[in-house]
Design an enzyme around this catalytic site. Structure first.
Site, PDB file in Angstrom:
ATOM      1  N   SER A 141      36.640  37.801  40.775  1.00 22.43           N
ATOM      2  CA  SER A 141      36.241  37.548  39.396  1.00 22.43           C
ATOM      3  C   SER A 141      34.846  36.954  39.367  1.00 22.43           C
ATOM      4  CB  SER A 141      37.237  36.586  38.749  1.00 22.43           C
ATOM      5  OG  SER A 141      36.693  36.056  37.566  1.00 22.43           O
ATOM      6  N   ALA A 142      34.067  37.304  38.346  1.00 24.10           N
ATOM      7  CA  ALA A 142      32.675  36.845  38.274  1.00 24.10           C
ATOM      8  C   ALA A 142      32.540  35.452  37.668  1.00 24.10           C
ATOM      9  CB  ALA A 142      31.841  37.837  37.467  1.00 24.10           C
ATOM     10  N   HIS A 143      33.397  35.112  36.687  1.00 25.55           N
ATOM     11  CA  HIS A 143      33.109  33.887  35.928  1.00 25.55           C
ATOM     12  C   HIS A 143      33.509  32.614  36.654  1.00 25.55           C
ATOM     13  CE1 HIS A 143      37.012  32.584  33.991  1.00 25.55           C
ATOM     14  NE2 HIS A 143      37.369  33.783  34.396  1.00 25.55           N
ATOM     15  N   ASN A 146      44.669  27.939  42.710  1.00 22.96           N
ATOM     16  CA  ASN A 146      43.858  27.476  41.584  1.00 22.96           C
ATOM     17  C   ASN A 146      44.240  26.094  41.090  1.00 22.96           C
ATOM     18  OD1 ASN A 146      46.225  29.011  40.841  1.00 22.96           O
ATOM     19  ND2 ASN A 146      45.602  28.762  38.714  1.00 22.96           N
ATOM     20  N   GLY A 182      39.857  39.271  36.913  1.00 22.26           N
ATOM     21  CA  GLY A 182      40.896  39.079  37.921  1.00 22.26           C
ATOM     22  C   GLY A 182      42.265  39.563  37.463  1.00 22.26           C
ATOM     23  N   THR A 183      42.575  39.335  36.207  1.00 22.71           N
ATOM     24  CA  THR A 183      43.887  39.744  35.703  1.00 22.71           C
ATOM     25  C   THR A 183      44.086  41.251  35.826  1.00 22.71           C
ATOM     26  OG1 THR A 183      44.037  37.873  34.190  1.00 22.71           O
ATOM     27  CG2 THR A 183      45.355  39.805  33.643  1.00 22.71           C
ATOM     28  N   THR A 196      33.811  53.041  29.752  1.00 21.04           N
ATOM     29  CA  THR A 196      32.394  52.777  29.944  1.00 21.04           C
ATOM     30  C   THR A 196      32.214  51.432  30.643  1.00 21.04           C
ATOM     31  OG1 THR A 196      31.779  54.088  28.028  1.00 21.04           O
ATOM     32  CG2 THR A 196      30.188  52.438  28.749  1.00 21.04           C
ATOM     33  N   CYS A 256      45.203  29.626  31.370  1.00 19.56           N
ATOM     34  CA  CYS A 256      45.664  30.936  30.921  1.00 19.56           C
ATOM     35  C   CYS A 256      45.950  31.148  29.474  1.00 19.56           C
ATOM     36  CB  CYS A 256      46.905  31.302  31.645  1.00 19.56           C
ATOM     37  SG  CYS A 256      46.422  31.715  33.201  1.00 19.56           S
TER      38      CYS A 256
END
Lengths: 361, 385
Positions: A189-191, A141, A73-74, A227, A306
Site C-alpha cells: 500500500s502507498a499511503h 498493524n 491493500g484491501t 483506467t 478500518c
C-alpha cells in the site's frame, strides 16, 4: 480548536504525503491522456506508469511483470485470497480485517502469547488441510510484531499451499524480498509510506494464472481492469524513492526505547519494528485515554482505522490471550516527522491520565 | 486542449483535470492527510469531512441522497460491484446489450459462476436498444437489466426511462452505467428510473482512480458483497478512501452541474463544424450510431478506403482514437461497431473524435486540417501498396 500544535502519532493508520511525493503528484495532476490510449498523450503516461512498476519490482525483489497496481491493500488482499475457494483459505488470527473477512473462523492459525504466529501449530494444521492458500502478514498493524513469514511459507509450500503475505505495514519498515519470504503473492500500500491513499499493488508470482476479481478492459495485462490511477501510481513511485528516509530506523529505535522505558508494550518479547506499539494502561479504558489525549492535541488510536466508529484491532490482542484487558490498550505509531519532543509530550500527557485515574480509583 | 504542439480530442477516453479540481485536491495532498476512517482524532475527522463533502457534490449532480452513493476505484469497479452484487443476491437472468462497456459485458458473463443466466441482446443498426426485444426477454426469473446511458464508443443515448417502464413493473433491477453521461447531459432524472448507477471521476475533468455507485436502498438490501474487508462504503466496497480523489471528484461534479447546458451547446457547435469539415473534404464517410440521439461531443465515423491504425499514425498532432482506450491493445475491429452491423472494412476505418470543455473553434479548424493531410497521406500509401 486548541491553540497548541497537534501531534500526530497515528502513522500506522496513514502517513502524511512526503514533500517529494507531493511535488511529483502536483506535476502528474497536469498529465493529459489515458494510459491505454495509443496516441502520444496516452503513451507518455503509460511510460511513466511502467517506470514506477519497475521501481516497485526492484524494491521487493520481483519482476516488473509481476506487479499489478490496485486501489490499495484491501483490494490486493481480496484478489489474492479469492484465488482459492473459501474453505481452502488459511490465515493467522491476527491478520487485518481485509484478510480475515475472506477466511472462515475454523481456518485461523493461532498465535502465541508473545504475539507471533505459532509455527508448530501451523505445521500441524497446514499438513492436515486441503491444499489452498495461506495468508500471513509480515508486520502486525496493532503491535508491530514481525511474523515468521519465511518459516510459515516453507511449511505451507511443503504441504502444497500457496502463500500470500500482507506486507502493507512492513513496507518501509523492514526489508522485503519476495524470494526469501517465499511469498507467491505480496500486498502493498502507498499511503502507509507517505504516498497517496487509494493506491496499492499486488505482486503475483510469474506464470500464475490469476483470476481477476473484477472484469473489464485489458489494463494490467487483464489482471486488474479499469483506467489506472495515474496520480496514485506516480505518488507511489515518488514515495518509493524516499523509502530509506521514511524508515528512519535508527531514530525510530530511539523513540521506541523512550516509550518502552515508561510503558507496558504488547508483544514486547517478539521481534518488532520500532514504528508501531500498543501500550497498556491497566484499569483505564482506551476510549477514555483517547478522549483525554485528543483534548491535549495528541492523535493516536485504539487500533486499526478500518471502519468508522468501531474500535477494531482488538482481535489481535484477544488472539494473544489478552481479551480481558484488550480495551485498555492504545496504539501509537511513528513516522519520519516524529520528534523526541513529541514523544515526550505524549508520555507526559499519558502519565497524567494514569495518575488522575489512579487518584479517582 | 493543446498539449505542446498537439491537440487533444479524445475526451471519451479521459479528460484533463480542470484547474479548479486540481485546486480542490491540493489541500488533501498537504496538511489534511488523515485517514478518513480514523475516528479518534481530528486528522481523521477532517479527512472524513472531505469525503462527505465530495460525496454530497457527486450525489447532488445525480439528485440522489448521498447516503446511497458509494465511492469506488472507478466505473469499472462500480459496474463489477453492481452486476455481480445483484447476481450474488439472487439467481436468474442477467440481461445487457452487446454494445456495453467491456467491464459490463464481462461481469455479466462472469455472473454465470454464481448460477446466473447471462443474456446479451443485440442492438439496432443505429446503436439503440430494441425495446420490444428487451420486453420479450424479461422472463419471470430475470434479476437485472444493465444498459448504459451514453455509449462510450458511438455516443448514442439509450432510452433509460422507457427501459425502466418495462423493468420496474416486473420487479427487475435496472443498472445504468452513466460514466459517459454524467456531467455531459442532464442526469437528475436518472435515479428515478435506474436502481443502480455507475459514475466515473476522470470522464468529467476529475481524477483517475475514483468512481461511484449509486444504489437504491431496496436494491442494496438484496445485493451480495464482492469485496470484503474493513466494511467501508456501506459494506459494498472496503478499503481506505482517498480524500484527495473524493474532493476532486466532488469539485468536478460541482463544476459540471453549472455547465451542462453550455457544454451541450458547445458540443453541438463543434459537431456541426466537424461534420461540415468532412463534407467539404469530399471524402466518403459514414457516421456510426444514431445521428441525433447521441452525445454531440462524440463523433464516431468510418472513412471508406482507410485504415484507422495507419490514419492515426499519420495524425501526429491530433490525439483521437479508434474506439475504447481499454481495448486499444486488442487487435481487430470494435465489437461495438460489429454489433451495429458495420462491415469489417468500415469498422476498421473508424475514428472517434471526442471534443470537450477545453476544445475551441480554432482547435477544431486545425484538427480538420490535420485530418485532411493525414487522409491524403494514408490514401497515397494505400495506392502504392
Amino acid at each position: 480548536m486548541p491553540s497548541k500544535q497537534l501531534i500526530y502519532l497515528d502513522y500506522a493508520a496513514t502517513a502524511p504525503l512526503r514533500p517529494p511525493v507531493k511535488a511529483a503528484m502536483a506535476e502528474a495532476l497536469d498529465y493529459v491522456g489515458n494510459p491505454s490510449s495509443v496516441h502520444r498523450a496516452g503513451r507518455a503516461v503509460r511510460d511513466k506508469i511502467n517506470a514506477v512498476r519497475g521501481a516497485l519490482a526492484d524494491t521487493v525483489g520481483a519482476m516488473p511483470g509481476e506487479v499489478i497496481f490496485t486501489s490499495g491493500g484491501t483490494e490486493s488482499n481480496a484478489i489474492a485470497l479469492t484465488q482459492v475457494s473459501k474453505d481452502r483459505r488459511y490465515a493467522s488470527a491476527i491478520e487485518h480485517e481485509a484478510v480475515l473477512g475472506w477466511v472462515d473462523e475454523v481456518n485461523r492459525l493461532p498465535v502465541t502469547s508473545a504475539g507471533f504466529v505459532d509455527v508448530d501449530a501451523a505445521d500441524v494444521i497446514l499438513s492436515n488441510a486441503a491444499p489452498g492458500l495461506v495468508s500471513l502478514m509480515l508486520v502486525n498493524n496493532a503491535t508491530g510484531a514481525i511474523q515468521p513469514v519465511a518459516d510459515i511459507a516453507a511449511i505451507a509450500h511443503k504441504h502444497g499451499h500457496l502463500v500470500h503475505c500482507d506486507a502493507v505495514q512492513a513496507l518501509g519498515k523492514v526489508d522485503i524480498d519476495k524470494a526469501s519470504l517465499g511469498a507467491d503473492f505480496l500486498s502493498l500500500s502507498a499511503h502507509k509510506i507517505g504516498g497517496p491513499k487509494g493506491m496499492g499493488a499486488l505482486i503475483v508470482k510469474d506464470g500464475f494464472a490469476l483470476q481477476s476479481l473484477t472484469q473489464g478492459g485489458g489494463q494490467e495485462r487483464r489482471r486488474r481492469p479499469g483506467t489506472e490511477n495515474v496520480l496514485g501510481i506516480i505518488g507511489f513511485g515518488a514515495a518509493l524513492e524516499g523509502l530509506q528516509d521514511f524508515a528512519a530506523t535508527k531514530s525510530m529505535k530511539a523513540l521506541a526505547q523512550q516509550v518502552a522505558e515508561r510503558a507496558a508494550i504488547a508483544a514486547s518479547a517478539a521481534p518488532r519494528v520500532p514504528h508501531i506499539m500498543s501500550l497498556h494502561m491497566p484499569g483505564v479504558k482506551n476510549q477514555l485515554q483517547l478522549m483525554r489525549l485528543d483534548l491535549e492535541g495528541l492523535c493516536v488510536s485504539a487500533g486499526s482505522a478500518c471502519s468508522s466508529g468501531k474500535v477494531a484491532g482488538n482481535h489481535v490482542l484477544e488472539a494473544m490471550g489478552l481479551a480481558d484487558v484488550a480495551d485498555e490498550f492504545i496504539r501509537i505509531s511513528f513516522g519520519p516527522e516524529t520528534t523526541r519532543a513529541e514523544v515526550d509530550t505524549f508520555l507526559t500527557a499519558w502519565d497524567a491520565i494514569r495518575t488522575s485515574q489512579q487518584k479517582a480509583a | 486542449m493543446r498539449v505542446g504542439n498537439a491537440i487533444y480530442m479524445d475526451y471519451q477516453s479521459t479528460t484533463p483535470l480542470d484547474p479548479e479540481v486540481r485546486a480542490a485536491m491540493l489541500p488533501y495532498m498537504e496538511d489534511r492527510f488523515g485517514n478518513p476512517h480514523s475516528s479518534s482524532h481530528r486528522f481523521g475527522w477532517e479527512a472524513e469531512a472531505a469525503v462527505d463533502v465530495g460525496r454530497g457534490r457527486v450525489a447532488q449532480l445525480l439528485d440522489v441522497d448521498p447516503a446511497n452513493l458509494y465511492f469506488t476505484a472507478g466505473a469499472t469497479e462500480s459496474n463489477n460491484i453492481a452486476i455481480k452484487g445483484l447476481a450474488l443476491g439472487r439467481r436468474g437472468r442477467m440481461i445487457t446489450l452487446a454494445t456495453e462497456h467491456s467491464c459490463v459485458l464481462e461481469s455479466t458473463r462472469a455472473s454465470k459462476q454464481f448460477g446466473s443466466e447471462p443474456l446479451i441482446l443485440p442492438v439496432e443498426q443505429d446503436g439503440l436498444i430494441n425495446l420490444g426485444q428487451l420486453e420479450d426477454a424479461l422472463t419471470e426469473d430475470t434479476v437485472a437489466v444493465s444498459v448504459m446511458a451514453v455509449n462510450n464508443e458511438i455516443g448514442v443515448i439509450q432510452p433509460i426511462k422507457q427501459i425502466a417502464a418495462l423493468t420496474k413493473s416486473r420487479g427487475i433491477w435496472l443498472h445504468c452505467d452513466a460514466a459517459q453521461a454524467y456531467g455531459k447531459i442532464h442526469v437528475t432524472d436518472l435515479a428515478k428510473h435506474a436502481d443502480l448507477i455507475s459514475l466515473s471521476g476522470h470522464k468529467i475533468y476529475g481524477p483517475k482512480g475514483i468512481g461511484a455507485l449509486y444504489v437504491a436502498p431496496e436494491a442494496k438490501r438484496q445485493m451480495g458483497v464482492l469485496m470484503s474487508g474493513g466494511g467501508q462504503e456501506g459494506m459494498l466496497r472496503s478499503g481506505t478512501l482517498a480524500p484527495a480523489l473524493c474532493a476532486g471528484f466532488g469539485q468536478a461534479a460541482l463544476l459540471a452541474e453549472g455547465q451542462v447546458e453550455a457544454e451541450m451547446a458547445r458540443a453541438q457547435r463543434h459537431f456541426d463544424q466537424l461534420m461540415a469539415g468532412f463534407e467539404a473534404m469530399g471524402v466518403p464517410y459514414q457516421l456510426n450510431g444514431h445521428a441525433d440521439t447521441r452525445l454531440k461531443s462524440n463523433l464516431n465515423l468510418s472513412i471508406e478506403g482507410h485504415d484507422s491504425a495507419r490514419l492515426m499514425a499519420n495524425l501526429r498532432r491530433l490525439a483521437v482514437s479508434s474506439g475504447a482506450a481499454c481495448a486499444s491493445a486488442k487487435e481487430g475491429p470494435s465489437y461495438v461497431l460489429e454489433a451495429l452491423g458495420v462491415p469489417a472494412a468500415l469498422a476498421e476505418a473508424s475514428l472517434r473524435i471526442g471534443t470537450g470543455r477545453f476544445t475551441d473553434d480554432a482547435q477544431v479548424d486545425d484538427a480538420l486540417g490535420y485530418l485532411e493531410d493525414a487522409l491524403t497521406k494514408s490514401r497515397r500509401k494505400s495506392w502504392s501498396k
